[in-house]
Design an enzyme around this catalytic site. Structure first.
Site, PDB file in Angstrom:
ATOM      1  CB  THR A 205      -0.916   0.017   1.238  1.00  0.00           C
ATOM      2  OG1 THR A 205      -1.777  -1.116   1.176  1.00  0.00           O
ATOM      3  CG2 THR A 205      -1.760   1.290   1.279  1.00  0.00           C
TER       4      THR A 205
ATOM      5  CE  LYS B 113      -5.528  -1.304   1.626  1.00  0.00           C
ATOM      6  NZ  LYS B 113      -4.229  -1.976   1.700  1.00  0.00           N
TER       7      LYS B 113
ATOM      8  CE  LYS C  87       2.124   2.043   4.888  1.00  0.00           C
ATOM      9  NZ  LYS C  87       1.731   1.347   3.620  1.00  0.00           N
TER      10      LYS C  87
END
Length: 298
Positions: free
Chosen positions: A101, A176, A244
């Site tokens: 990701t 995502k 994150k």
């Protein structure tokens, strides 16, 4: 199995990559692995049929397909375009798939680097967590060219139950981001609902049993309510990693001039959890934050 893909390299054997690479070995592919901590790669080879290598470049040598699943943008650069990265040995016509990701700008950067070497590229972040990886039931959101996707898809389906091309390079990462934005709001809503039920003296399990059958039901409710009620968080997707991911979402939103007020708020709630020492707790630990704040007022 794709007829022209028989040898794959898997870079990164964390809680996700370890079982993902295992599914490929069990499917009969020749699997070459690399992990920053070599002992983890050695352990993988004791359990699965494959070989471990000293550098990403060595693992990628002779591979038809390279799959990367590491921590963040800089980690991806290190194992792909770095001095010992996979692009230093990857053959023309091979394909690089990044399951990390990461930012959509990194996907574009990697695609340009791959094009210079006649290598295909797909950004393919995943959702489903460690359980999904172990069960071979991940959702994989892909960005890239149809030609490259069609070749890689049969391999990805060994650990993905839903493998979808969302658009050009970067579309997988953008999708995502949508996923993480939605999860942030869902988990906070679930945490607040369970906290309210507790404060009201209701049987939380019974409440969930009832409302999960209606419009309030969600994956988070089904899979996380029990451990939340028991105040157990030593599992699942860590708060550090969620922060994150949300940082990536919020940075992208600023570029797109998209407004994410709830996401920004939940990101700060996760900062509170980190301050409580919960950086490695599951993202559902938002409930503990509410409980502790309530207790402090007693």
């Amino acid at each position: 199995m794709s007829q022209d893909i028989s040898t794959v390299a898997f870079i990164g054997l964390g809680v996700m990559g370890y079982p993902m690479a295992g599914h490929l070995a069990e499917a009969g592919l020749t699997v070459r692995v690399y992990n920053r901590t070599q002992s983890k790669a050695e352990q993988w080879c004791e359990r699965f049929d494959g070989s471990h290598h000293a550098t990403p470049a060595e693992a990628a040598s002779g591979a038809d397909l390279v799959l990367v699943c590491v921590g963040n943008d800089d980690d991806v650069r290190e194992v792909t375009t770095g001095p010992d990265g996979v692009l230093s040995t990857l053959s023309q016509g091979a394909i690089l798939v990044d399951h990390t990701t990461a930012s959509s700008s990194l996907a574009e950067e990697l695609d340009q680097a791959c094009q210079k070497q006649d290598v295909g590229f797909i950004d393919a972040p995943v959702s489903g967590g460690q359980q999904g990886a172990e069960n071979g039931a991940l959702t994989i959101m892909c960005g890239g060219q149809e030609e490259h996707f069609s070749r890689a898809r049969p391999v990805l389906e060994h650990y993905g139950r839903a493998v979808t091309l969302m658009g050009g390079v970067g579309a997988g990462q953008l999708t995502k981001m949508v996923n993480q934005i939605c999860i942030a709001g869902l988990v906070q809503g679930l945490a607040e609902g369970l906290h309210f039920a507790e404060q009201a003296g209701l049987d939380q399990e019974r409440v969930v049993e009832v409302i999960s059958q209606g419009a309030a039901g969600s994956w988070q409710m089904e899979n996380r309510h029990a451990t939340m009620i028991r105040d157990e968080y030593e599992h699942g997707f860590a708060v550090n990693w969620m922060r994150k991911d949300l940082d990536i979402c919020l940075n992208q939103a600023r570029q797109l001039e998209a407004r994410l007020p709830v996401t920004a708020l939940v990101d700060q709630f996760y900062a509170d959890v980190q301050a409580m020492g919960g950086g490695r707790w599951d993202t559902s630990s938002l409930l503990r934050r509410l409980r502790e704040r309530s207790d402090s007022k007693d």
